[in-house]
Design a protein around this motif. Sequence first.
Motif, PDB file in Angstrom:
ATOM      1  N   GLU A  24      46.774  -7.663 -14.598  1.00 49.75           N
ATOM      2  CA  GLU A  24      45.838  -6.963 -15.476  1.00 49.75           C
ATOM      3  C   GLU A  24      44.725  -7.876 -15.976  1.00 49.75           C
ATOM      4  OE1 GLU A  24      46.083  -3.706 -15.774  1.00 49.75           O
ATOM      5  OE2 GLU A  24      47.837  -3.877 -14.451  1.00 49.75           O
ATOM      6  N   ARG A  25      44.714  -9.119 -15.566  1.00 54.12           N
ATOM      7  CA  ARG A  25      43.671 -10.045 -15.989  1.00 54.12           C
ATOM      8  C   ARG A  25      42.429  -9.855 -15.115  1.00 54.12           C
ATOM      9  NH1 ARG A  25      46.108 -13.914 -19.300  1.00 54.12           N
ATOM     10  NH2 ARG A  25      48.371 -14.126 -19.020  1.00 54.12           N
ATOM     11  N   PRO A  26      41.255 -10.218 -15.629  1.00 53.69           N
ATOM     12  CA  PRO A  26      40.046 -10.160 -14.792  1.00 53.69           C
ATOM     13  C   PRO A  26      40.154 -11.161 -13.641  1.00 53.69           C
ATOM     14  CG  PRO A  26      39.486 -10.370 -17.127  1.00 53.69           C
ATOM     15  CD  PRO A  26      40.953 -10.637 -17.017  1.00 53.69           C
ATOM     16  N   SER A  27      39.618 -10.795 -12.510  1.00 48.28           N
ATOM     17  CA  SER A  27      39.532 -11.715 -11.380  1.00 48.28           C
ATOM     18  C   SER A  27      38.127 -12.305 -11.336  1.00 48.28           C
ATOM     19  CB  SER A  27      39.831 -10.974 -10.074  1.00 48.28           C
ATOM     20  OG  SER A  27      38.702 -10.206  -9.666  1.00 48.28           O
ATOM     21  N   GLY A  28      37.893 -13.146 -10.355  1.00 44.33           N
ATOM     22  CA  GLY A  28      36.561 -13.711 -10.187  1.00 44.33           C
ATOM     23  C   GLY A  28      35.589 -12.760  -9.521  1.00 44.33           C
ATOM     24  N   CYS A  29      36.056 -11.597  -9.066  1.00 46.74           N
ATOM     25  CA  CYS A  29      35.180 -10.568  -8.503  1.00 46.74           C
ATOM     26  C   CYS A  29      34.705  -9.677  -9.645  1.00 46.74           C
ATOM     27  CB  CYS A  29      35.923  -9.726  -7.466  1.00 46.74           C
ATOM     28  SG  CYS A  29      36.321 -10.595  -5.938  1.00 46.74           S
ATOM     29  N   ALA A  30      33.420  -9.640  -9.872  1.00 44.19           N
ATOM     30  CA  ALA A  30      32.870  -8.897 -11.008  1.00 44.19           C
ATOM     31  C   ALA A  30      33.356  -7.452 -11.005  1.00 44.19           C
ATOM     32  CB  ALA A  30      31.353  -8.937 -10.974  1.00 44.19           C
ATOM     33  N   GLY A  31      33.935  -7.028 -12.141  1.00 39.32           N
ATOM     34  CA  GLY A  31      34.380  -5.660 -12.289  1.00 39.32           C
ATOM     35  C   GLY A  31      35.772  -5.375 -11.768  1.00 39.32           C
ATOM     36  N   TRP A  32      36.411  -6.352 -11.140  1.00 36.05           N
ATOM     37  CA  TRP A  32      37.753  -6.144 -10.581  1.00 36.05           C
ATOM     38  C   TRP A  32      38.791  -6.926 -11.368  1.00 36.05           C
ATOM     39  CZ3 TRP A  32      37.603  -6.521  -4.495  1.00 36.05           C
ATOM     40  CH2 TRP A  32      37.053  -5.323  -3.985  1.00 36.05           C
ATOM     41  N   LEU A  33      39.905  -6.264 -11.641  1.00 39.85           N
ATOM     42  CA  LEU A  33      41.073  -6.955 -12.147  1.00 39.85           C
ATOM     43  C   LEU A  33      41.773  -7.654 -10.979  1.00 39.85           C
ATOM     44  CD1 LEU A  33      42.541  -4.141 -14.447  1.00 39.85           C
ATOM     45  CD2 LEU A  33      41.081  -6.063 -15.121  1.00 39.85           C
ATOM     46  N   VAL A  34      42.740  -8.499 -11.305  1.00 38.10           N
ATOM     47  CA  VAL A  34      43.513  -9.163 -10.256  1.00 38.10           C
ATOM     48  C   VAL A  34      44.184  -8.133  -9.357  1.00 38.10           C
ATOM     49  CG1 VAL A  34      45.579 -10.570  -9.838  1.00 38.10           C
ATOM     50  CG2 VAL A  34      43.836 -11.350 -11.462  1.00 38.10           C
ATOM     51  N   ARG A  35      44.696  -7.044  -9.952  1.00 38.88           N
ATOM     52  CA  ARG A  35      45.366  -6.036  -9.119  1.00 38.88           C
ATOM     53  C   ARG A  35      44.392  -5.404  -8.124  1.00 38.88           C
ATOM     54  NH1 ARG A  35      46.190  -1.144 -13.581  1.00 38.88           N
ATOM     55  NH2 ARG A  35      44.051  -0.310 -13.415  1.00 38.88           N
ATOM     56  N   ASP A  36      43.126  -5.241  -8.518  1.00 41.31           N
ATOM     57  CA  ASP A  36      42.126  -4.687  -7.608  1.00 41.31           C
ATOM     58  C   ASP A  36      41.870  -5.645  -6.450  1.00 41.31           C
ATOM     59  OD1 ASP A  36      41.892  -2.628  -9.512  1.00 41.31           O
ATOM     60  OD2 ASP A  36      40.272  -3.697 -10.554  1.00 41.31           O
ATOM     61  N   LEU A  37      41.789  -6.919  -6.781  1.00 43.06           N
ATOM     62  CA  LEU A  37      41.575  -7.923  -5.735  1.00 43.06           C
ATOM     63  C   LEU A  37      42.746  -7.940  -4.757  1.00 43.06           C
ATOM     64  CD1 LEU A  37      40.132 -10.317  -4.447  1.00 43.06           C
ATOM     65  CD2 LEU A  37      41.182 -11.794  -6.177  1.00 43.06           C
ATOM     66  N   VAL A  38      43.971  -7.860  -5.270  1.00 42.66           N
ATOM     67  CA  VAL A  38      45.142  -7.867  -4.385  1.00 42.66           C
ATOM     68  C   VAL A  38      45.127  -6.630  -3.493  1.00 42.66           C
ATOM     69  CG1 VAL A  38      47.668  -7.822  -4.290  1.00 42.66           C
ATOM     70  CG2 VAL A  38      46.501  -9.280  -5.968  1.00 42.66           C
ATOM     71  N   CYS A  39      44.718  -5.495  -4.034  1.00 43.28           N
ATOM     72  CA  CYS A  39      44.601  -4.287  -3.222  1.00 43.28           C
ATOM     73  C   CYS A  39      43.564  -4.487  -2.117  1.00 43.28           C
ATOM     74  CB  CYS A  39      44.230  -3.104  -4.116  1.00 43.28           C
ATOM     75  SG  CYS A  39      44.232  -1.511  -3.271  1.00 43.28           S
ATOM     76  N   HIS A  40      42.464  -5.144  -2.442  1.00 47.44           N
ATOM     77  CA  HIS A  40      41.450  -5.463  -1.433  1.00 47.44           C
ATOM     78  C   HIS A  40      42.032  -6.358  -0.346  1.00 47.44           C
ATOM     79  CE1 HIS A  40      37.613  -6.721   0.297  1.00 47.44           C
ATOM     80  NE2 HIS A  40      37.996  -7.977   0.124  1.00 47.44           N
ATOM     81  N   LEU A  41      42.904  -7.280  -0.722  1.00 50.58           N
ATOM     82  CA  LEU A  41      43.527  -8.162   0.273  1.00 50.58           C
ATOM     83  C   LEU A  41      44.425  -7.381   1.222  1.00 50.58           C
ATOM     84  CD1 LEU A  41      44.433 -11.265  -1.937  1.00 50.58           C
ATOM     85  CD2 LEU A  41      42.483 -10.995  -0.396  1.00 50.58           C
ATOM     86  N   VAL A  42      45.082  -6.341   0.718  1.00 58.03           N
ATOM     87  CA  VAL A  42      45.882  -5.473   1.598  1.00 58.03           C
ATOM     88  C   VAL A  42      44.979  -4.856   2.656  1.00 58.03           C
ATOM     89  CG1 VAL A  42      47.249  -3.347   1.722  1.00 58.03           C
ATOM     90  CG2 VAL A  42      47.645  -4.976  -0.139  1.00 58.03           C
ATOM     91  N   ILE A  43      43.815  -4.373   2.230  1.00 61.95           N
ATOM     92  CA  ILE A  43      42.872  -3.767   3.176  1.00 61.95           C
ATOM     93  C   ILE A  43      42.343  -4.810   4.147  1.00 61.95           C
ATOM     94  CG2 ILE A  43      40.636  -2.600   3.357  1.00 61.95           C
ATOM     95  CD1 ILE A  43      41.316  -1.245   0.680  1.00 61.95           C
ATOM     96  N   ASP A  44      42.077  -6.011   3.657  1.00 66.28           N
ATOM     97  CA  ASP A  44      41.650  -7.100   4.539  1.00 66.28           C
ATOM     98  C   ASP A  44      42.705  -7.385   5.602  1.00 66.28           C
ATOM     99  OD1 ASP A  44      39.117  -7.686   3.684  1.00 66.28           O
ATOM    100  OD2 ASP A  44      39.654  -9.489   2.555  1.00 66.28           O
ATOM    101  N   ALA A  45      43.968  -7.433   5.193  1.00 66.07           N
ATOM    102  CA  ALA A  45      45.055  -7.693   6.142  1.00 66.07           C
ATOM    103  C   ALA A  45      45.124  -6.591   7.193  1.00 66.07           C
ATOM    104  CB  ALA A  45      46.385  -7.815   5.401  1.00 66.07           C
ATOM    105  N   GLN A  46      44.921  -5.357   6.769  1.00 66.46           N
ATOM    106  CA  GLN A  46      44.894  -4.252   7.724  1.00 66.46           C
ATOM    107  C   GLN A  46      43.733  -4.423   8.703  1.00 66.46           C
ATOM    108  OE1 GLN A  46      44.618  -0.956   5.021  1.00 66.46           O
ATOM    109  NE2 GLN A  46      46.829  -0.723   4.828  1.00 66.46           N
ATOM    110  N   ASP A  47      42.592  -4.864   8.193  1.00 66.28           N
ATOM    111  CA  ASP A  47      41.434  -5.085   9.064  1.00 66.28           C
ATOM    112  C   ASP A  47      41.722  -6.159  10.108  1.00 66.28           C
ATOM    113  OD1 ASP A  47      39.909  -3.161   7.843  1.00 66.28           O
ATOM    114  OD2 ASP A  47      38.775  -4.551   6.577  1.00 66.28           O
ATOM    115  N   VAL A  48      42.429  -7.218   9.705  1.00 70.33           N
ATOM    116  CA  VAL A  48      42.789  -8.261  10.665  1.00 70.33           C
ATOM    117  C   VAL A  48      43.660  -7.681  11.768  1.00 70.33           C
ATOM    118  CG1 VAL A  48      44.105 -10.393  10.968  1.00 70.33           C
ATOM    119  CG2 VAL A  48      42.523 -10.180   9.052  1.00 70.33           C
ATOM    120  N   LEU A  49      44.675  -6.897  11.389  1.00 68.91           N
ATOM    121  CA  LEU A  49      45.561  -6.291  12.384  1.00 68.91           C
ATOM    122  C   LEU A  49      44.786  -5.362  13.312  1.00 68.91           C
ATOM    123  CD1 LEU A  49      48.670  -5.512  10.150  1.00 68.91           C
ATOM    124  CD2 LEU A  49      48.613  -7.065  12.113  1.00 68.91           C
ATOM    125  N   ILE A  50      43.898  -4.545  12.750  1.00 69.18           N
ATOM    126  CA  ILE A  50      43.124  -3.609  13.561  1.00 69.18           C
ATOM    127  C   ILE A  50      42.210  -4.362  14.529  1.00 69.18           C
ATOM    128  CG2 ILE A  50      41.275  -1.887  13.478  1.00 69.18           C
ATOM    129  CD1 ILE A  50      42.525  -0.990  10.760  1.00 69.18           C
TER     130      ILE A  50
END
Length: 217
Positions: A24-50
Motif C-alpha cells: 500500500e506504499r507509494p512506488s517510484g512510478c508516479a500515481g502507482w502504489l507498490v501493488r500496482d507496480l507488482v501487477c504491472h510486473l505480472v503483465i510484463d512477465a506475460q509479455d515475455v512469455l508471449i
Amino acid sequence: MDLFSRSWTALRAAVAGLAAEDFERPSGCAGWLVRDLVCHLVIDAQDVLITLATPADTAPTVDAVTYWRLVGPATGEDPLDALIPRLAAAYGDPGLLAFHLDDVGSAAGRAAVLADPAARVGTRGEVLTVGDYLSAYVLEWTLHHLDLIARLPSAAGPPAETLAAARGALERIAGAPFPAAFTDRDALLVGTGRRAPTGAERAALGGLAARLPLVLG
C-alpha cells in the motif's frame, strides 16, 4: 541473458520479501502504489512469455536499444495504465498478487533461459533477436526494481552489474554518457525523470540536461 536472469530474479525476490503493508506504499512510478507496480510486473512477465512464443522469420527491425521508444510523460489517459490499479485492487490479499507474480514470473524466467539468443521474435510490430529482447528487459527490470524500493529504504536494491548494464543502455538511448560522478542509480533515476537533478547535477549534465527526462515506452 545472464543479466536478464539476474535482474529478474532479484526483482522477484524483492517482491517476495515485501510485508503486506508495503503493497500500500507509494512506488517510484508516479500515481502507482507498490501493488500496482507488482501487477504491472505480472503483465510484463506475460509479455515475455508471449514474445518468446512468437517466432519471426524476417530480418530484425530493432535491437536492444532501438526497441525503446521515447514517449511523452504519462498523462493517466492510457487505458492499460488506468486498468492496472483496478486489477491490482481486485486481488484484495497482496499475497495472491505476489503468488501470481512468482508463478508467471518463474515461467518467464525459465523460458528466457531455454530460448535461443539468436532466434528472432516479434513484438509491438517489430522483429528482434531473443538476445536483444532480453537485454532490453534488463533496463525494464532494473528501473522497476528501483521503483519498487523507492519508499522502502531497507529493501535490497538491484545487483550492481545490472545497474551498470541498465545505465549503459540508457546512455546509448540518450546518445551521450552521464557524468562519471553520477552513480549508476542516480543516472537511472535522474535520466528517466524519477528524480529531479540537483543544481550541481544539472550543471554537470550540461547540454544533456535539456533532453531529460528520457521517458521510455
